[in-house]
Design a protein around this motif. Structure first.
Motif, PDB file in Angstrom:
ATOM      1  N   PHE A   5       0.799  -1.100  -0.025  1.00  0.00           N
ATOM      2  CA  PHE A   5      -0.027   0.182  -0.089  1.00  0.00           C
ATOM      3  C   PHE A   5       0.870   1.167  -0.026  1.00  0.00           C
ATOM      4  O   PHE A   5       1.835   1.261   0.633  1.00  0.00           O
ATOM      5  N   ALA A   6       0.563   2.196  -0.818  1.00  0.00           N
ATOM      6  CA  ALA A   6       1.379   3.416  -0.855  1.00  0.00           C
ATOM      7  C   ALA A   6       1.153   4.291   0.228  1.00  0.00           C
ATOM      8  O   ALA A   6       2.219   5.182   0.770  1.00  0.00           O
ATOM      9  N   ALA A   7       0.173   3.995   1.201  1.00  0.00           N
ATOM     10  CA  ALA A   7      -0.049   4.860   2.300  1.00  0.00           C
ATOM     11  C   ALA A   7      -1.175   4.232   3.360  1.00  0.00           C
ATOM     12  O   ALA A   7      -1.823   3.225   2.589  1.00  0.00           O
ATOM     13  N   ASP A   8      -1.377   4.790   4.238  1.00  0.00           N
ATOM     14  CA  ASP A   8      -2.320   4.032   5.043  1.00  0.00           C
ATOM     15  C   ASP A   8      -3.470   5.122   5.634  1.00  0.00           C
ATOM     16  O   ASP A   8      -3.895   4.917   7.097  1.00  0.00           O
ATOM     17  N   PRO A  10       2.693   8.153   8.202  1.00  0.00           N
ATOM     18  CA  PRO A  10       3.947   8.507   9.151  1.00  0.00           C
ATOM     19  C   PRO A  10       5.340   7.902   9.283  1.00  0.00           C
ATOM     20  O   PRO A  10       6.151   7.991  10.346  1.00  0.00           O
ATOM     21  N   ASN A  11       5.370   6.898   8.246  1.00  0.00           N
ATOM     22  CA  ASN A  11       6.591   6.018   8.332  1.00  0.00           C
ATOM     23  C   ASN A  11       7.807   7.013   8.151  1.00  0.00           C
ATOM     24  O   ASN A  11       8.176   7.823   7.277  1.00  0.00           O
ATOM     25  N   PHE A  48      10.454  10.200   5.969  1.00  0.00           N
ATOM     26  CA  PHE A  48      10.938  11.545   6.313  1.00  0.00           C
ATOM     27  C   PHE A  48      12.476  11.724   5.768  1.00  0.00           C
ATOM     28  O   PHE A  48      13.038  12.512   5.570  1.00  0.00           O
ATOM     29  N   LYS A  49      13.085  10.407   6.018  1.00  0.00           N
ATOM     30  CA  LYS A  49      14.518  10.370   5.771  1.00  0.00           C
ATOM     31  C   LYS A  49      14.822  10.649   4.308  1.00  0.00           C
ATOM     32  O   LYS A  49      15.453  11.359   3.845  1.00  0.00           O
ATOM     33  N   ASN A  50      14.328   9.987   3.499  1.00  0.00           N
ATOM     34  CA  ASN A  50      13.970   9.866   2.012  1.00  0.00           C
ATOM     35  C   ASN A  50      13.760  11.308   1.617  1.00  0.00           C
ATOM     36  O   ASN A  50      14.628  12.016   0.967  1.00  0.00           O
ATOM     37  N   ALA A  51      12.580  12.116   2.288  1.00  0.00           N
ATOM     38  CA  ALA A  51      12.577  13.520   2.089  1.00  0.00           C
ATOM     39  C   ALA A  51      13.609  14.265   2.430  1.00  0.00           C
ATOM     40  O   ALA A  51      14.193  15.314   1.442  1.00  0.00           O
ATOM     41  N   ALA A  52      14.185  14.231   3.598  1.00  0.00           N
ATOM     42  CA  ALA A  52      15.484  15.001   3.909  1.00  0.00           C
ATOM     43  C   ALA A  52      16.527  14.726   2.786  1.00  0.00           C
ATOM     44  O   ALA A  52      17.152  15.768   2.466  1.00  0.00           O
ATOM     45  N   ASN A  53      16.690  13.467   2.327  1.00  0.00           N
ATOM     46  CA  ASN A  53      17.873  13.448   1.431  1.00  0.00           C
ATOM     47  C   ASN A  53      17.619  14.076   0.206  1.00  0.00           C
ATOM     48  O   ASN A  53      18.593  14.722  -0.492  1.00  0.00           O
ATOM     49  N   GLY A  77       4.445  11.571  12.012  1.00  0.00           N
ATOM     50  CA  GLY A  77       5.606  11.375  11.220  1.00  0.00           C
ATOM     51  C   GLY A  77       6.669  12.139  11.529  1.00  0.00           C
ATOM     52  O   GLY A  77       8.046  11.459  11.687  1.00  0.00           O
ATOM     53  N   VAL A  78       6.719  13.468  11.732  1.00  0.00           N
ATOM     54  CA  VAL A  78       7.751  14.169  12.473  1.00  0.00           C
ATOM     55  C   VAL A  78       8.081  13.744  13.676  1.00  0.00           C
ATOM     56  O   VAL A  78       9.279  13.845  14.064  1.00  0.00           O
ATOM     57  N   LEU A  79       7.239  13.490  14.724  1.00  0.00           N
ATOM     58  CA  LEU A  79       7.592  12.998  16.051  1.00  0.00           C
ATOM     59  C   LEU A  79       8.292  11.668  16.247  1.00  0.00           C
ATOM     60  O   LEU A  79       9.288  11.484  16.710  1.00  0.00           O
ATOM     61  N   LYS A  80       8.137  10.858  15.210  1.00  0.00           N
ATOM     62  CA  LYS A  80       8.786   9.578  14.985  1.00  0.00           C
ATOM     63  C   LYS A  80      10.272   9.958  14.262  1.00  0.00           C
ATOM     64  O   LYS A  80      11.263   9.304  14.593  1.00  0.00           O
ATOM     65  N   ALA A  81      10.223  11.055  13.106  1.00  0.00           N
ATOM     66  CA  ALA A  81      11.361  11.132  12.610  1.00  0.00           C
ATOM     67  C   ALA A  81      12.482  11.861  13.247  1.00  0.00           C
ATOM     68  O   ALA A  81      13.609  11.458  13.222  1.00  0.00           O
TER      69      ALA A  81
END
Ligand code: G3P
Ligand code: MG
Length: 381
Positions: free
Chosen positions: A236-239, A281-282, A286-291, A331-335
């Motif tokens: 699934f692309a999202a949840d 929120p995976n 966020f890691k990929n977006a930061a890159n 997602g931000v809290l997790k990242a």
């Protein structure tokens, strides 16, 4: 809120020091002083930038502030949405038109964008792509060679959807002879080649038919109508349970479809449904977006900047502007750092204060307010 406020006061102190000593940073290509953007921004789309296809919350004006007068990118930013259904280059064109700026495909991260990483594994395997828009075109653009949309796939199986004759809208007809004729050139033989992977790319359209056909594919080992078999991988692309579209209250999203499929599948099969969900929120999203933001920032550096300086580039803050506490803020809290969250009131969240379960660092009315706060904090005119 406290984190953002203390960041604001740190920024104010920094500005005072800068005003006394060094000249204020400027961020455009044409700036005389070499620049180094120390922050990046990720924008949610549905409920922050758009509702349906209409811009909201002053989004065109907000986005335009991130470009220099000559139209070049001044602040590294991207769109980080759980939506999708069209290739990123098409979404970039659509957003450019709606927002009046030049957005590059690399600035668009869809829920399904991480599917690119799975090309090696499924490159030559028969797969099915599900969802609104052009799910098969998305997957083909990523490099998957044998892909059929669920619309096309279903149309090869006469009577697979017993409710099709009652549907008032146009559905693909089960004229198997025609469909299997040379004219159609299907990328694989659906009657003999097993589906090796199912990818839910965007929000499913015909839930009833899709639930039926996916149960068929997943419980038969990829060959509907042929007894039981091992479940092929399902993605699934999202949840998102709900999201903000044009209707005044939230609409059921891909997460709701996943719950429906999972509960039905688990009732009619002995083994529970196995699946992988991507999207916010995976934390890896966020890691990929930061890159990607780092790469965009490198493009903003003036040529004079040394390679080492460019290589060492790191953001002190990456702002996520979202409308859905469970997805964007969680997602931000997790990242964790350097991510910082700003919650708008233009979408799923409508509260006066903050979300209790997933509190944002800052709550504002609109994306335009969010950009004003960021630029003020970062001392950008
Ligand atoms: O279908 C779109 C929805 O799931 C969320 O999109 O932009 O709010 O992440 P967005
Ligand atoms: Mg949203």
């Amino acid at each position: 809120m406290r984190g953002f406020r203390s960041a604001l006061s740190r920024a104010a102190a920094r500005t005072r020091a800068e005003l006394q000593g060094t000249p204020r940073r400027r961020l455009s290509h044409s700036a005389a002083t070499p620049v180094r953007p120390s922050f990046g921004i990720a924008f949610d789309i549905d409920g922050v930038i758009l509702r349906g296809r209409s811009p909201i919350g002053g989004s065109p004006q907000a986005i335009q502030r991130l470009y220099a007068d000559d139209g070049t990118l001044k602040i590294p930013f991207l769109f980080l949405t759980n939506g999708g259904g069209v290739p990123e280059y098409k979404r970039a064109l659509e957003l450019s038109e709606l927002l009046g700026v030049n957005i590059s495909p690399s600035q668009v991260v869809h829920g399904h964008s991480p599917y690119r990483e799975l090309v090696k594994r499924f490159e030559d395997d028969p797969i099915v792509a599900v969802g609104k828009g052009e799910p098969a075109a998305v997957m083909a653009e990523y490099g998957f060679r044998k892909v059929l949309s669920i619309d096309d796939y279903s149309s090869y199986f006469r009577e697979i959807d017993p409710l099709a004759p009652f549907k008032k809208w146009n559905v693909g007809q089960s004229d198997c002879k025609n469909l299997m004729s040379e004219k159609m050139h299907p990328p694989y033989d659906v009657y003999s080649e097993r589906v090796k992977g199912v990818f839910v790319v965007s929000d499913p359209v015909d839930w009833g038919r899709d639930l039926q056909v996916l149960c068929d594919i997943l419980s038969t080992g990829g060959l509907p109508g042929n007894g039981k078999g091992d479940q092929p991988p399902l993605y699934f692309a999202a949840d998102d349970l709900e999201y903000q579209a044009a209707f005044p209250s939230e609409r059921l999203g891909m997460g709701a479809f996943r719950i429906a499929l999972e509960s039905i599948f688990n009732q009619v099969n002995d083994l529970p449904l196995k699946y992988t969900s991507y999207g916010k929120p995976n934390p890896f999203v966020f890691k990929n977006a930061a890159n990607i933001l780092e790469k965009l920032a490198m493009g903003i550096y003036p040529k004079s900047q040394s390679t080492k300086e460019v290589k060492d580039h790191q953001f002190s803050t990456i702002y996520m502007i979202g409308d859905n506490p469970k997805v964007d803020i969680c997602g931000v809290l997790k990242a964790g750092p350097p991510w910082s969250s700003i919650l708008t009131r233009t979408g799923v969240f409508r509260g006066t204060d903050n979300d209790l379960k997933f509190p944002a660092d800052l709550v504002v009315d609109t994306v335009e307010d969010a950009i004003s706060c960021i630029l003020e904090k970062e001392c950008i005119r």
